[in-house]
Design a protein around this motif. Structure first.
Motif, PDB file in Angstrom:
ATOM      1  N   UNK A   1       0.834  -1.201   0.000  1.00  0.00           N
ATOM      2  CA  UNK A   1       0.000   0.000   0.000  1.00  0.00           C
ATOM      3  C   UNK A   1       0.869   1.253   0.000  1.00  0.00           C
ATOM      4  N   UNK A   2       0.402   2.292  -0.682  1.00  0.00           N
ATOM      5  CA  UNK A   2       1.089   3.580  -0.665  1.00  0.00           C
ATOM      6  C   UNK A   2       0.789   4.293   0.647  1.00  0.00           C
ATOM      7  N   UNK A   3       1.842   4.827   1.294  1.00  0.00           N
ATOM      8  CA  UNK A   3       1.661   5.536   2.556  1.00  0.00           C
ATOM      9  C   UNK A   3       2.402   6.866   2.519  1.00  0.00           C
ATOM     10  N   UNK A   4       2.024   7.746   3.432  1.00  0.00           N
ATOM     11  CA  UNK A   4       2.689   9.043   3.573  1.00  0.00           C
ATOM     12  C   UNK A   4       2.905   9.316   5.056  1.00  0.00           C
ATOM     13  N   UNK A   5       4.107   9.732   5.418  1.00  0.00           N
ATOM     14  CA  UNK A   5       4.432  10.083   6.798  1.00  0.00           C
ATOM     15  C   UNK A   5       4.906  11.529   6.824  1.00  0.00           C
ATOM     16  N   UNK A   6       4.275  12.347   7.653  1.00  0.00           N
ATOM     17  CA  UNK A   6       4.616  13.763   7.743  1.00  0.00           C
ATOM     18  C   UNK A   6       4.965  14.130   9.182  1.00  0.00           C
ATOM     19  N   UNK A   7       6.091  14.806   9.335  1.00  0.00           N
ATOM     20  CA  UNK A   7       6.449  15.370  10.640  1.00  0.00           C
ATOM     21  C   UNK A   7       5.911  16.790  10.708  1.00  0.00           C
TER      22      UNK A   7
ATOM     23  N   UNK B   1      13.997  15.060   9.477  1.00  0.00           N
ATOM     24  CA  UNK B   1      14.540  16.371   9.825  1.00  0.00           C
ATOM     25  C   UNK B   1      14.869  17.182   8.571  1.00  0.00           C
ATOM     26  N   UNK B   2      15.235  16.485   7.512  1.00  0.00           N
ATOM     27  CA  UNK B   2      15.580  17.162   6.256  1.00  0.00           C
ATOM     28  C   UNK B   2      14.399  17.189   5.280  1.00  0.00           C
ATOM     29  N   UNK B   3      13.617  16.107   5.292  1.00  0.00           N
ATOM     30  CA  UNK B   3      12.454  16.012   4.392  1.00  0.00           C
ATOM     31  C   UNK B   3      11.251  15.620   5.233  1.00  0.00           C
ATOM     32  N   UNK B   4      10.436  16.595   5.698  1.00  0.00           N
ATOM     33  CA  UNK B   4       9.375  16.317   6.668  1.00  0.00           C
ATOM     34  C   UNK B   4       8.220  15.481   6.135  1.00  0.00           C
TER      35      UNK B   4
END
Length: 289
Positions: free
Chosen positions: A48-54, A251-254
């Protein structure tokens, strides 16, 4: 689906426990996410396609205050400098200094350091020796992505287990190569044969350590060899391993995106790279699938 909360390391557990013809205990590994200290079923499946955002927010896992930077997996700088859980002896247990009267937290020492500890052999990226509290089996092995593990000794304190680990470290590595771990399964190893060879080779040193720690009358410092223990084998939910390991850095790519190809240790394996979830303890994350 979207979930949001303060991240903690994933909880790894076992299911479908079985014993093979070789009398080796084997089990599948299953994971749960922990957000805001609550366990939740994984909000996504393999493929499955997922997205993680800080979100940019970090909360100290010890004092609960907001911090601009995370130290020692989720601590603010003040807690990093004062909490016993962040002391050097956590990484190098043989350097425990409680007996010198300089421990940062007596309560931590009693609840952690002076509990029964296991010295074990494991196979993750290759053969390694390690230690863990008795109650942390098999969690410690699963967090390291081990495919095989065998407890070989039990002792009464963290410092003693660290001395034994250091002793065996003259012959066996005590580190895991995380890149090799994520590129495939390690070749099977005969842990029973290795255990027997190590115990024979280091018998004089083990006796010396026994004699030294037998003088401690405050705690049970017996050294028990676990001759009846059987090797364990663990199967991780991985559909595809990457040919080349690339690590995501929030930290570099949220915001990171990718198709989930597997989970091993504390890593999510995406087709765009891998991410160590434990590294972002204390980070507020949004997870979308």
């Amino acid at each position: 689906m979207e979930l949001q909360g303060i991240c903690h390391k994933m909880h790894a557990g076992l299911c479908n426990l079985s014993v093979t013809d070789q009398h080796i205990q084997q089990a599948n590994v299953e994971y749960k996410f922990i957000l805001d200290r609550s366990e939740i079923d994984l909000p996504f499946s393999l493929g499955e396609d997922i997205e993680i955002e800080w979100t940019g927010k970090i909360i100290c896992v010890s004092c609960g205050n907001k911090t601009n930077k995370s130290f020692s997996q989720g601590h603010c700088f003040k807690c990093f400098k004062t909490k016993a859980s962040c002391d050097m002896c956590i990484m190098k247990p043989e350097t425990c200094h409680h007996h010198l009267g300089t421990c940062r937290e007596e309560s931590f020492a009693q609840s952690v350091c002076f509990q029964p500890h296991i010295v074990y052999l494991a196979n993750s990226s290759a053969l390694k020796v390690g230690i863990t509290r008795f109650g942390q089996m098999p969690t410690r092995w699963l967090d390291q992505g081990a495919t095989q593990a065998l407890p070989i000794m039990q002792v009464g304190s963290r410092r003693l287990s660290g001395q034994l680990e250091t002793m065996f470290g003259a012959q066996v590595a005590d580190k895991t190569d995380w890149r090799k771990l994520l590129k495939g399964e390690a070749a099977p190893i005969d842990l029973l044969e290795i255990r027997d060879n190590l115990l024979e080779e280091f018998a004089p040193q083990i006796q010396e350590i026994r004699d030294e720690f037998s003088m401690n009358l405050d705690f049970n410092e017996n050294v028990e060899i676990l001759e009846q223990e059987l090797p364990r084998e663990f199967i991780y939910p991985v559909a595809h391993y990457p040919e080349k390991v690339k690590s995501h850095n929030l930290d570099k790519t949220p915001i990171i995106r990718g198709k989930l190809n597997g989970i091993k240790g504390q890593y999510l394996i995406l087709d765009t790279g891998v991410i160590n979830i434990r590294k972002y303890t204390g980070y507020e994350l949004k997870i979308r699938s």
